[in-house]
Design a protein around this motif. Sequence first.
Motif, PDB file in Angstrom:
ATOM      1  N   UNK A 149       0.870  -1.149   0.055  1.00  0.00           N
ATOM      2  CA  UNK A 149      -0.042   0.195   0.007  1.00  0.00           C
ATOM      3  C   UNK A 149       0.923   1.467   0.118  1.00  0.00           C
ATOM      4  N   UNK A 150       2.293   1.033   0.308  1.00  0.00           N
ATOM      5  CA  UNK A 150       2.875   2.483   0.526  1.00  0.00           C
ATOM      6  C   UNK A 150       3.871   2.438  -0.909  1.00  0.00           C
ATOM      7  N   UNK A 151       3.982   1.260  -1.787  1.00  0.00           N
ATOM      8  CA  UNK A 151       4.945   0.996  -2.531  1.00  0.00           C
ATOM      9  C   UNK A 151       4.237   1.497  -4.016  1.00  0.00           C
ATOM     10  N   UNK A 152       2.861   1.443  -4.135  1.00  0.00           N
ATOM     11  CA  UNK A 152       2.187   1.710  -5.207  1.00  0.00           C
ATOM     12  C   UNK A 152       1.409   2.875  -5.162  1.00  0.00           C
ATOM     13  N   UNK A 153       1.658   3.993  -6.164  1.00  0.00           N
ATOM     14  CA  UNK A 153       0.946   5.088  -5.925  1.00  0.00           C
ATOM     15  C   UNK A 153      -0.599   5.126  -6.190  1.00  0.00           C
ATOM     16  N   UNK A 154      -1.385   6.232  -5.735  1.00  0.00           N
ATOM     17  CA  UNK A 154      -2.738   6.117  -6.255  1.00  0.00           C
ATOM     18  C   UNK A 154      -3.351   5.863  -7.516  1.00  0.00           C
ATOM     19  N   UNK A 155      -2.551   6.434  -8.594  1.00  0.00           N
ATOM     20  CA  UNK A 155      -2.982   6.242  -9.800  1.00  0.00           C
ATOM     21  C   UNK A 155      -2.672   4.953 -10.459  1.00  0.00           C
ATOM     22  N   UNK A 156      -1.762   4.206  -9.833  1.00  0.00           N
ATOM     23  CA  UNK A 156      -1.421   2.767 -10.482  1.00  0.00           C
ATOM     24  C   UNK A 156      -0.507   2.869 -11.476  1.00  0.00           C
ATOM     25  N   UNK A 157      -0.093   4.111 -11.714  1.00  0.00           N
ATOM     26  CA  UNK A 157       0.910   4.276 -12.964  1.00  0.00           C
ATOM     27  C   UNK A 157       2.520   4.301 -12.414  1.00  0.00           C
ATOM     28  N   UNK A 158       2.532   4.376 -10.920  1.00  0.00           N
ATOM     29  CA  UNK A 158       4.104   4.775 -10.604  1.00  0.00           C
ATOM     30  C   UNK A 158       4.238   3.730  -9.262  1.00  0.00           C
ATOM     31  N   UNK A 159       5.654   3.276  -9.082  1.00  0.00           N
ATOM     32  CA  UNK A 159       5.734   2.457  -7.616  1.00  0.00           C
ATOM     33  C   UNK A 159       6.873   1.391  -8.225  1.00  0.00           C
ATOM     34  N   UNK A 160       7.225   0.947  -7.061  1.00  0.00           N
ATOM     35  CA  UNK A 160       8.322  -0.221  -7.073  1.00  0.00           C
ATOM     36  C   UNK A 160       8.290  -0.781  -5.991  1.00  0.00           C
ATOM     37  N   UNK A 161       9.304  -1.709  -5.524  1.00  0.00           N
ATOM     38  CA  UNK A 161       9.446  -2.363  -4.366  1.00  0.00           C
ATOM     39  C   UNK A 161      10.410  -1.313  -3.538  1.00  0.00           C
ATOM     40  N   UNK A 162      10.042  -1.351  -2.173  1.00  0.00           N
ATOM     41  CA  UNK A 162      11.059  -0.676  -1.175  1.00  0.00           C
ATOM     42  C   UNK A 162      11.708  -1.426  -0.415  1.00  0.00           C
TER      43      UNK A 162
END
Length: 465
Positions: free
Chosen positions: A27-40
Amino acid sequence: VADAVVGSLVDVVGPGHVLTDADVRVGYEQDWTGAFGGPARAVVRPGSTAEVAAVVDACRAASVPIIPQGGNTGLVGGGVPEGPGPPGRGEIVLSTRRLQTIDPVDAAAGQITVGAGVTLLALQERLAPLGFEVGVDLASRSGATLGGMAATNAGGTRVLRHGTMRGRVVGAEAVLGTGATVTHLRGLTKDTTGYDLAGLLVGSEGTLGVITALRLVIDPRPAQRAAALVATTGFDAALATAVGVHRRLPTLEAAEVVDGATVELVMATLDLPPPVAGHPTWYVLLGAAGPGDEAEDLARALDATAGPSAVGVIDAVVAGDGPRVDALWRYRDRATESLAAAGPPRKLDVSVPVSALAAFVAAVPDAVARCAPGAVLHVFGHVLDGNLHCNLLGVPSGGGHRVDDVVLDLAVGLGGSIGGEHGIGRAKRSFLHLVRSPAEIDAFRAVKSALDPAGILNPGVLLPA
Ligand code: FAD
Ligand code: LAC
Ligand code: ZN
């Protein structure tokens, strides 16, 4: 290597506030839009300014990047890991959500000090019974934190009357990238004692420091709120209505436009009835707030502006009580989530001078059609701020960067900006040069390296590599 840093974070905040399990981190790795993010590498949730400082120190010592994150409602990918890059880039997401203190209202000054992790809605709910309000309002109020709103210089639907977050923030506490804690929360109206560090943090998108607390200007809560939804046959009529009512109604606080396709999408997504008959191509939503009969004043200003002889106005509905006002606002406030449900869309938040809005709106469909054939354009936004949100559904894969370029270029060519209120984040960093000169970007980098010499705060956000 990972374990040593994570171990030192556990020493700082305790094992319950260092999240390493993939299903908890997500929930902290994926952004609200679903377009950005990755593993922390891990998510750390410090509970005090001292703990934030210790987290920054631990990460600095190990050269591990930190991504400050508030409510994770940002729309430009600035609050989540870069991903999907090589495994083990190893960012730590620093969640501010436990920084939850709300001090008593300073009624004499009209100010309050709050922790950075307080959500806008929580502060609104605390202030309302005391006869105050925040001044800034956003559809993401239940998730967006005051720290994130300051870090992005959030705008929202009341900028017309109350300005952006920049005007609200009169003091801040933050842990800089150097590890130093700077605290300036007195909120003095007059204080000519040097650089405005709080002002520098506003709009810095987590690249200079982790904001831990804010001193905010608050406003008396108006007795009445009213809204009007006006259906028109074109953008020019919608704009003329907003401009005319603004001139006639000092208590106008919101002037928003939504195109017909977006209102139809909201209706379909939320199963709402049409607000008016027919198929308008543009709607304008007007909000008034003040001590008098706001619905009557709004209706009168609307009649004078968009009476029977006005060109392009089809119909209008005015509401003066809470539930009916809220019902009209749904057609505007729920646009972003309806587009997300149909998307994810390509999101381009631009601002242009109000005098150039009509030219932008006229040109953007062709510009999009040329470089992203088949994409469906949805436009809405804060019309009298000159701030429009262009959302593109169905952009052919691989065509995103090109269409971003064309739309942003169009705005800049009309004297505008590539970011009205959401920031640059990761989404627009490669376009920053369109609006900021080499000298300005050099100055940005000089500030960055003074306050974050190791470059551990949000690398890759705002400033291009
Ligand atoms: P996050 O998403 O967590 O982070 C955003 C950025 O701020 C990141 O770069 C992050 O690193 C940084 N950051 C967060 N907290 C801190 C901190 N304490 N210290 C330093 N840096 C920090 N925005 C508008 O301006 N106007 C609108 O009208 C609006 N409407 C929206 C409607 C919807 C439905 C949604 C989903 C979003 C909307 N937004 C709007 C965008 C978003 O809500 C704002 O950008 C908001 O300010 C982000 O706050 P956040 O706490 O969620 O920040
Ligand atoms: C809004 C966001 C998208 O205005 O900024 O709803
Ligand atoms: Zn907006």
